[in-house]
Scaffold this active site. Structure first.
Site, PDB file in Angstrom:
ATOM      1  N   ARG A  94       0.836  -1.206   0.000  1.00 29.27           N
ATOM      2  CA  ARG A  94       0.000   0.000   0.000  1.00 29.27           C
ATOM      3  C   ARG A  94       0.871   1.257   0.000  1.00 29.27           C
ATOM      4  O   ARG A  94       0.559   2.233  -0.696  1.00 29.27           O
ATOM      5  CB  ARG A  94      -0.933  -0.005   1.205  1.00 29.27           C
ATOM      6  CG  ARG A  94      -1.763   1.263   1.272  1.00 29.27           C
ATOM      7  CD  ARG A  94      -2.889   1.195   2.264  1.00 29.27           C
ATOM      8  NE  ARG A  94      -3.675   2.417   2.223  1.00 29.27           N
ATOM      9  CZ  ARG A  94      -4.827   2.585   2.860  1.00 29.27           C
ATOM     10  NH1 ARG A  94      -5.333   1.612   3.574  1.00 29.27           N
ATOM     11  NH2 ARG A  94      -5.468   3.730   2.776  1.00 29.27           N
ATOM     12  N   ASN A 148      -9.928  -5.028  -1.876  1.00 32.07           N
ATOM     13  CA  ASN A 148      -9.808  -3.871  -2.761  1.00 32.07           C
ATOM     14  C   ASN A 148      -8.732  -4.090  -3.821  1.00 32.07           C
ATOM     15  O   ASN A 148      -7.822  -4.888  -3.624  1.00 32.07           O
ATOM     16  CB  ASN A 148      -9.457  -2.621  -1.936  1.00 32.07           C
ATOM     17  CG  ASN A 148     -10.686  -1.995  -1.319  1.00 32.07           C
ATOM     18  OD1 ASN A 148     -11.735  -1.940  -1.943  1.00 32.07           O
ATOM     19  ND2 ASN A 148     -10.566  -1.529  -0.092  1.00 32.07           N
ATOM     20  N   CYS A 169     -19.090  -3.007  -0.285  1.00 30.49           N
ATOM     21  CA  CYS A 169     -18.406  -1.816   0.201  1.00 30.49           C
ATOM     22  C   CYS A 169     -19.360  -1.136   1.180  1.00 30.49           C
ATOM     23  O   CYS A 169     -20.582  -1.181   0.992  1.00 30.49           O
ATOM     24  CB  CYS A 169     -18.069  -0.871  -0.960  1.00 30.49           C
ATOM     25  SG  CYS A 169     -17.172   0.628  -0.478  1.00 30.49           S
ATOM     26  N   ASP A 170     -18.800  -0.515   2.209  1.00 36.32           N
ATOM     27  CA  ASP A 170     -19.681   0.143   3.182  1.00 36.32           C
ATOM     28  C   ASP A 170     -19.953   1.606   2.857  1.00 36.32           C
ATOM     29  O   ASP A 170     -20.804   2.230   3.477  1.00 36.32           O
ATOM     30  CB  ASP A 170     -19.137   0.012   4.604  1.00 36.32           C
ATOM     31  CG  ASP A 170     -17.725   0.540   4.765  1.00 36.32           C
ATOM     32  OD1 ASP A 170     -17.133   0.970   3.764  1.00 36.32           O
ATOM     33  OD2 ASP A 170     -17.210   0.525   5.896  1.00 36.32           O
ATOM     34  N   HIS A 199     -16.509   2.729  -5.559  1.00 36.32           N
ATOM     35  CA  HIS A 199     -15.841   4.010  -5.281  1.00 36.32           C
ATOM     36  C   HIS A 199     -16.060   5.019  -6.411  1.00 36.32           C
ATOM     37  O   HIS A 199     -15.274   5.943  -6.594  1.00 36.32           O
ATOM     38  CB  HIS A 199     -14.334   3.799  -5.031  1.00 36.32           C
ATOM     39  CG  HIS A 199     -14.059   3.108  -3.740  1.00 36.32           C
ATOM     40  ND1 HIS A 199     -12.783   2.806  -3.307  1.00 36.32           N
ATOM     41  CD2 HIS A 199     -14.904   2.645  -2.772  1.00 36.32           C
ATOM     42  CE1 HIS A 199     -12.853   2.187  -2.127  1.00 36.32           C
ATOM     43  NE2 HIS A 199     -14.134   2.082  -1.798  1.00 36.32           N
ATOM     44  N   TYR A 249     -15.634   8.901  -2.430  1.00 31.80           N
ATOM     45  CA  TYR A 249     -14.402   8.739  -3.219  1.00 31.80           C
ATOM     46  C   TYR A 249     -14.396   9.602  -4.476  1.00 31.80           C
ATOM     47  O   TYR A 249     -13.336   9.823  -5.065  1.00 31.80           O
ATOM     48  CB  TYR A 249     -14.194   7.266  -3.571  1.00 31.80           C
ATOM     49  CG  TYR A 249     -13.653   6.472  -2.407  1.00 31.80           C
ATOM     50  CD1 TYR A 249     -12.284   6.298  -2.229  1.00 31.80           C
ATOM     51  CD2 TYR A 249     -14.510   5.904  -1.466  1.00 31.80           C
ATOM     52  CE1 TYR A 249     -11.781   5.575  -1.155  1.00 31.80           C
ATOM     53  CE2 TYR A 249     -14.023   5.182  -0.392  1.00 31.80           C
ATOM     54  CZ  TYR A 249     -12.659   5.024  -0.244  1.00 31.80           C
ATOM     55  OH  TYR A 249     -12.159   4.316   0.827  1.00 31.80           O
TER      56      TYR A 249
END
Length: 446
Positions: A94, A148, A169-170, A199, A249
């Protein structure tokens, strides 16, 4: 019923376990954890043990049995549901996904832009292998994908599993609930139209149980509109102009300049923060009692949630998240709702990542979109929606091209497809920059 969690050493696994313990139906009798990091999964199992102990007692159902599997095949064999929540490359991956684009002068974010493409290139081959093993060892199982970038990964896994993989997805459910509360309505009694990609979606209608248009009134009320997270992020003027409320997003797209400015010279990216925070947690929680591990996890979790999307909030005034923003819904509850609906044939309406069918005619029927679905024992089926506006459809088509090229590049080791995926992303502004990002990423060894 048996549930397998891949990425069982993940920091947020206790949230799923908590939701299972709180399930009145107690549908899941056994949870199997599998992770490639033995230390992390042992720590999480300790946290789960204490969490179960806290909820046990007279008159309460027996705790869900937790088992640690020693291989992927052991974890999958004969399971009923699979929650896939892996992180290929760990937090080191990441950090690279965020830092490499930033060094090239473009947005560095885990799932959006160049970072999302890099993450997808690294993750898709692993996700495809998981899908193949599920098909071989648990062909009747349903896979709920948390991994993800969720849209890209679900797109890839659906090539093997078809409709038996559902991405979650929340963010969308959190948006709906926050908007409903701001409009003065019960979030459990509204209907809504939400469509897009993971997103990258928009809440385009919100209707009260008496048929009242709640979204129109909310957009006309600046105070109510800016009382919750998305209103603060985007501002009342821009939301009125859009005539909808975007997923949080989309701030990276609509306010690219401001967000990049807040990130480009940052001393610590989100990935670097989480690497230090979670690394510290696992180090401190190794070898201590379940009670101590649980207390450490709770403190770390709250700090993580409070700092979520901090750079976007900094770009719009530096406001703090409210309690209601932290209680948007939770991906743990979305996953449990999917599992309940399928296993118990209970009809539920949820926003999920599924194959398009005919919902968005401009996309292929097998393309994965994020939209309102009807869920029951047959799985999740997208509901019809109003036609997309040109700006919404344009972004969706471009991002779907990026997702498909990412899957192609990862599956076939195709350099041209990787360059196409990177360069066509609207947050990457030149093929030359895209090529440099890919070249540097290739040297990391992650």
């Amino acid at each position: 019923m048996r549930l397998t969690i891949l990425g069982g050493g993940g920091f947020r696994v206790p949230l799923v376990h908590r939701a299972l313990l709180d399930d009145p139906a107690q549908a899941v009798s056994e949870v199997t954890l599998y992770d490639t990091d033995a230390r992390r999964v042992a720590v999480i199992a300790s946290v789960l043990a204490r969490q179960a102990e806290r909820r046990s007692g007279p008159g309460k159902p027996p705790p869900v049995r937790v088992r640690i599997a020693d291989s992927l095949d052991d974890a999958l064999r004969g399971t009923d549901f699979v929650f896939s929540a892996i992180r290929v490359g760990g937090t080191a991956g990441r950090i690279a996904d965020e830092r490499i684009p930033l060094d090239a002068g473009v947005l560095g974010q885990e799932t959006v832009g160049a970072g999302g493409v890099l993450y997808g290139l690294r993750t898709v081959p692993v996700a495809l292998r998981i899908a193949e093993r599920v098909a071989a060892l648990a062909p009747d199982a349903w896979v709920v994908n948390f991994t993800n970038p969720a849209g890209t990964v679900t797109e890839a896994m659906s090539q093997v599993l078809g409709e038996r993989v559902i991405g979650i997805c929340d963010s969308p459910v959190g948006l709906v609930r926050r908007a409903a509360r701001a409009a003065g309505a019960d979030p459990d009694r509204v209907t809504y139209d939400y469509v897009g990609l993971n997103h990258l979606g928009w809440l385009r209608s919100l209707t009260g149980e008496d048929g009242t248009d709640l979204l129109g009134g909310l957009l006309a009320d600046p105070d109510a509109l800016t009382s919750f997270e998305e209103g603060k992020l985007f501002g009342a003027e821009w939301l009125r102009a859009l005539g909808s409320i975007p997923n949080e997003y989309l701030h990276y797209y609509y306010f690219r300049r401001e967000t990049l400015s807040s990130l480009v010279n940052t001393e610590e990216t989100r990935g670097e923060f989480l690497d230090q925070q979670q690394g510290g947690f696992f180090e401190a929680a190794s070898g201590v009692s379940p009670g101590e591990a649980y207390a450490l996890w709770e403190r770390t979790r709250l700090e993580r949630e409070e700092t979520y999307m901090a750079h976007s909030r900094e770009a719009t005034g530096g406001w703090q998240r409210d309690t209601c923003d932290l209680e948007g819904g939770g991906y743990d509850r979305v996953a449990l709702a999917v599992m309940r609906a399928i296993a118990g044939d209970r009809h539920a309406r949820l926003i999920l990542n599924v194959r398009n069918g005919s919902t968005v005619p401009q996309l292929a029927p097998e393309a994965v979109i994020e939209t309102v679905c009807e869920v029951d024992a047959r799985g999740a089926r997208p509901l019809p929606c109003a036609p997309l506006r040109e700006d919404q459809l344009g972004l969706m088509l471009q991002l779907k091209a990026v997702e498909l090229a990412t899957v192609e590049a990862a599956e076939f080791k195709d350099r041209d497809a990787a360059l196409r995926a990177m360069a066509l992303h609207p947050l990457v502004d030149s093929p030359a920059v895209a090529a440099r990002i890919l070249e540097r990423a290739a040297t990391t060894g992650i």
